[in-house]
Enzyme design. Sequence first.
Site, PDB file in Angstrom:
ATOM      1  N   HIS A   1       0.800  -1.233   0.000  1.00 38.24           N
ATOM      2  CA  HIS A   1       0.000   0.000   0.000  1.00 38.24           C
ATOM      3  C   HIS A   1       0.828   1.275   0.000  1.00 38.24           C
ATOM      4  O   HIS A   1       0.283   2.372  -0.100  1.00 38.24           O
ATOM      5  CB  HIS A   1      -0.948   0.032   1.207  1.00 38.24           C
TER       6      HIS A   1
HETATM    7  C1  UD1 Z   1      -2.141   6.033   5.273  1.00 37.89           C
HETATM    8  C2  UD1 Z   1      -0.857   6.607   5.867  1.00 37.89           C
HETATM    9  C3  UD1 Z   1       0.236   5.559   5.826  1.00 37.89           C
HETATM   10  C4  UD1 Z   1      -0.217   4.273   6.499  1.00 37.89           C
HETATM   11  C5  UD1 Z   1      -1.539   3.812   5.902  1.00 37.89           C
HETATM   12  C6  UD1 Z   1      -2.050   2.637   6.684  1.00 37.89           C
HETATM   13  C7  UD1 Z   1      -0.570   9.030   5.488  1.00 37.89           C
HETATM   14  C8  UD1 Z   1       0.131  10.063   4.710  1.00 37.89           C
HETATM   15  N1  UD1 Z   1      -0.394   7.765   5.074  1.00 37.89           N
HETATM   16  O1  UD1 Z   1      -1.891   5.749   3.913  1.00 37.89           O
HETATM   17  O2  UD1 Z   1       1.367   6.044   6.528  1.00 37.89           O
HETATM   18  O3  UD1 Z   1       0.766   3.297   6.302  1.00 37.89           O
HETATM   19  O4  UD1 Z   1      -2.514   4.861   5.985  1.00 37.89           O
HETATM   20  O5  UD1 Z   1      -2.974   1.888   6.008  1.00 37.89           O
HETATM   21  O6  UD1 Z   1      -1.262   9.342   6.423  1.00 37.89           O
HETATM   22  N2  UD1 Z   1      -9.213   4.674   0.914  1.00 37.89           N
HETATM   23  C9  UD1 Z   1     -10.447   4.062   0.823  1.00 37.89           C
HETATM   24  N3  UD1 Z   1     -11.080   3.745   1.978  1.00 37.89           N
HETATM   25  C10 UD1 Z   1     -10.576   4.007   3.199  1.00 37.89           C
HETATM   26  C11 UD1 Z   1      -9.330   4.632   3.280  1.00 37.89           C
HETATM   27  C12 UD1 Z   1      -8.665   4.960   2.129  1.00 37.89           C
HETATM   28  O7  UD1 Z   1     -10.938   3.803  -0.268  1.00 37.89           O
HETATM   29  O8  UD1 Z   1     -11.228   3.675   4.213  1.00 37.89           O
HETATM   30  C13 UD1 Z   1      -8.493   4.984  -0.352  1.00 37.89           C
HETATM   31  C14 UD1 Z   1      -8.830   6.370  -0.907  1.00 37.89           C
HETATM   32  O9  UD1 Z   1      -8.829   6.262  -2.284  1.00 37.89           O
HETATM   33  C15 UD1 Z   1      -7.641   7.191  -0.464  1.00 37.89           C
HETATM   34  C16 UD1 Z   1      -6.500   6.184  -0.507  1.00 37.89           C
HETATM   35  O10 UD1 Z   1      -7.086   4.957  -0.099  1.00 37.89           O
HETATM   36  O11 UD1 Z   1      -7.403   8.282  -1.308  1.00 37.89           O
HETATM   37  C17 UD1 Z   1      -5.355   6.531   0.401  1.00 37.89           C
HETATM   38  O12 UD1 Z   1      -5.809   6.749   1.746  1.00 37.89           O
HETATM   39  P1  UD1 Z   1      -4.982   7.713   2.737  1.00 37.89           P
HETATM   40  O13 UD1 Z   1      -5.545   7.639   4.094  1.00 37.89           O
HETATM   41  O14 UD1 Z   1      -4.822   9.049   2.150  1.00 37.89           O
HETATM   42  O15 UD1 Z   1      -3.529   7.092   2.724  1.00 37.89           O
HETATM   43  P2  UD1 Z   1      -3.062   5.595   2.892  1.00 37.89           P
HETATM   44  O16 UD1 Z   1      -2.443   5.171   1.604  1.00 37.89           O
HETATM   45  O17 UD1 Z   1      -4.157   4.790   3.436  1.00 37.89           O
HETATM   46  N1  UDP Z   2      -3.808  -5.319   8.903  1.00 37.25           N
HETATM   47  C1  UDP Z   2      -5.101  -5.843   9.037  1.00 37.25           C
HETATM   48  N2  UDP Z   2      -5.762  -6.238   7.906  1.00 37.25           N
HETATM   49  C2  UDP Z   2      -5.216  -6.168   6.662  1.00 37.25           C
HETATM   50  C3  UDP Z   2      -3.896  -5.634   6.544  1.00 37.25           C
HETATM   51  C4  UDP Z   2      -3.238  -5.215   7.677  1.00 37.25           C
HETATM   52  O1  UDP Z   2      -5.622  -5.940  10.159  1.00 37.25           O
HETATM   53  O2  UDP Z   2      -5.872  -6.541   5.689  1.00 37.25           O
HETATM   54  C5  UDP Z   2      -3.107  -4.867  10.109  1.00 37.25           C
HETATM   55  C6  UDP Z   2      -1.750  -5.486  10.300  1.00 37.25           C
HETATM   56  O3  UDP Z   2      -1.848  -6.726  10.970  1.00 37.25           O
HETATM   57  C7  UDP Z   2      -1.029  -4.420  11.118  1.00 37.25           C
HETATM   58  C8  UDP Z   2      -1.616  -3.131  10.594  1.00 37.25           C
HETATM   59  O4  UDP Z   2      -2.847  -3.483   9.962  1.00 37.25           O
HETATM   60  O5  UDP Z   2      -1.339  -4.542  12.492  1.00 37.25           O
HETATM   61  C9  UDP Z   2      -0.690  -2.497   9.597  1.00 37.25           C
HETATM   62  O6  UDP Z   2      -1.348  -1.478   8.937  1.00 37.25           O
HETATM   63  P1  UDP Z   2      -0.927  -0.969   7.492  1.00 37.25           P
HETATM   64  O7  UDP Z   2      -0.152  -2.017   6.786  1.00 37.25           O
HETATM   65  O8  UDP Z   2      -2.156  -0.464   6.850  1.00 37.25           O
HETATM   66  O9  UDP Z   2      -0.057   0.319   7.816  1.00 37.25           O
HETATM   67  P2  UDP Z   2       1.461   0.589   8.275  1.00 37.25           P
HETATM   68  O10 UDP Z   2       1.774  -0.300   9.406  1.00 37.25           O
HETATM   69  O11 UDP Z   2       2.328   0.374   7.081  1.00 37.25           O
HETATM   70  O12 UDP Z   2       1.444   2.026   8.630  1.00 37.25           O
END
Ligand code: UD1
Ligand code: UDP
Length: 382
Positions: free
Chosen positions: A219
Amino acid sequence: MIKLLTIIGARPQIIKSAALSRSIKNKFANQIHEVIVHTGQHYDDNMSQVFFDELDIPNPNYNLNAGSGSHGKQTAAMIDGIEEILLIEKPNCIVLYGDTNSTLAGAIAASKIQVPIVHVEAGLRSFNKSMPEEINRIICDRVSTLLFSPTKAGFNNLLKEGFKKNNPGPYSFDNPKIYHCGDVMFDNSLFFSSLTNHSTTVLSDNNLEIGKYVLVTIHRNNNTDEPERLNALFRSINKISNENKIKIILPLHPRTNKLLAQNVSSELYSTIKTNERIKIIPPVSFLEMIALEKNAFLIMTDSGGVQKEACFFKKPCIILRSETEWLELVESGSAVLVDADEDKIINAFLHFKQSKKLKFPNLFGDGNAAGFICKEILKNIK
Ligand code: UD1
Ligand code: UDP
């Protein structure tokens, strides 16, 4: 009684917060009152609500519904909402987790109106400022009063940046206190691990056998947004599954799901979709994720949290990034950094296929980081 205001927003923060909420409920209920603010950064049920239901996290007192958007728009909406709540609630401190835009918004809102900041997961650095998370975590650390680093490396980073060790209190914005205290994610993995075997059917639902599949998550923004990288990652996944006759399961982040068809060549896209050994599924719950991690042959990921969980559950990890905040994992030999380089990914897989004895050092504490954090908050926040 002190009032602590917790900011959560993204999936990993919701999960991390479970450890502190559990500790408050079980040990500090008569000393700490927690108010929870969900920024709404993540909002799909399987990115948010599922964790509240499953991990016994109290429902948020507020939801800002900030949603998705550019960094500026998203962070601004959160700052606006958090400031308003801080002025109403007047907490003794704000607790911020990790390095997302929700963390940054909390840090800006609280520091400007002098609410002390407790940063859980302080000190981590990738030394790569093209990552939005690197900016967020540096800014948050600079304005925090109590900084809890999960690892020795994180603690040392803070020392190198000029934070002091053993400085006497009282602690404040200008006299912050740094700790090396273990990882709240390890607390959670230990606590929830025993529940997974009985309560999830994710393996049988997906026809997976113990030790006979690879778990993949992708991601990170550079991996999803740069077509060259996303193509290389999926070419590698396809090759590994074909050449090793091994199943691959990918609970896919919505960000990646949205960009997959757009950024992967149409030929590769249809190859992946028709490869019977590759299964792309929606994000899973935390207990399902632990079950997938515990029973995998190997884990490939660009997630910060999943890298660590691979180590917690003694699984080799191929890190789909060029650097990591969790360098100790790589130094231990249980994880390899491969970037989005097809040859490196495949060689790393073959390396782990042949490795018999890997070391998984205990780098993340004793499973009681949350209790330690609560005690230090009570001692040092007035
Ligand atoms: C964010 C964090 C990242 C973290 C990740 C965990 C920032 C800058 N990044 O990245 O550090 O590792 O969360 O998962 O804060 N979207 C959906 N549904 C949701 C959420 C997101 O469809 O419930 C889609 C949307 O298209 C959105 C994209 O995911 O634009 C990115 O979501 P966003 O929260 O901006 O950043 P992440 O890539 O999730
Ligand atoms: N995780 C989850 N379901 C998923 C993918 C990840 O519960 O489908 C959990 C995972 O076990 C970990 C956390 O989400 O505890 C990590 O989140 P993510 O990878 O979104 O973000 P990051 O840690 O890179 O910020």
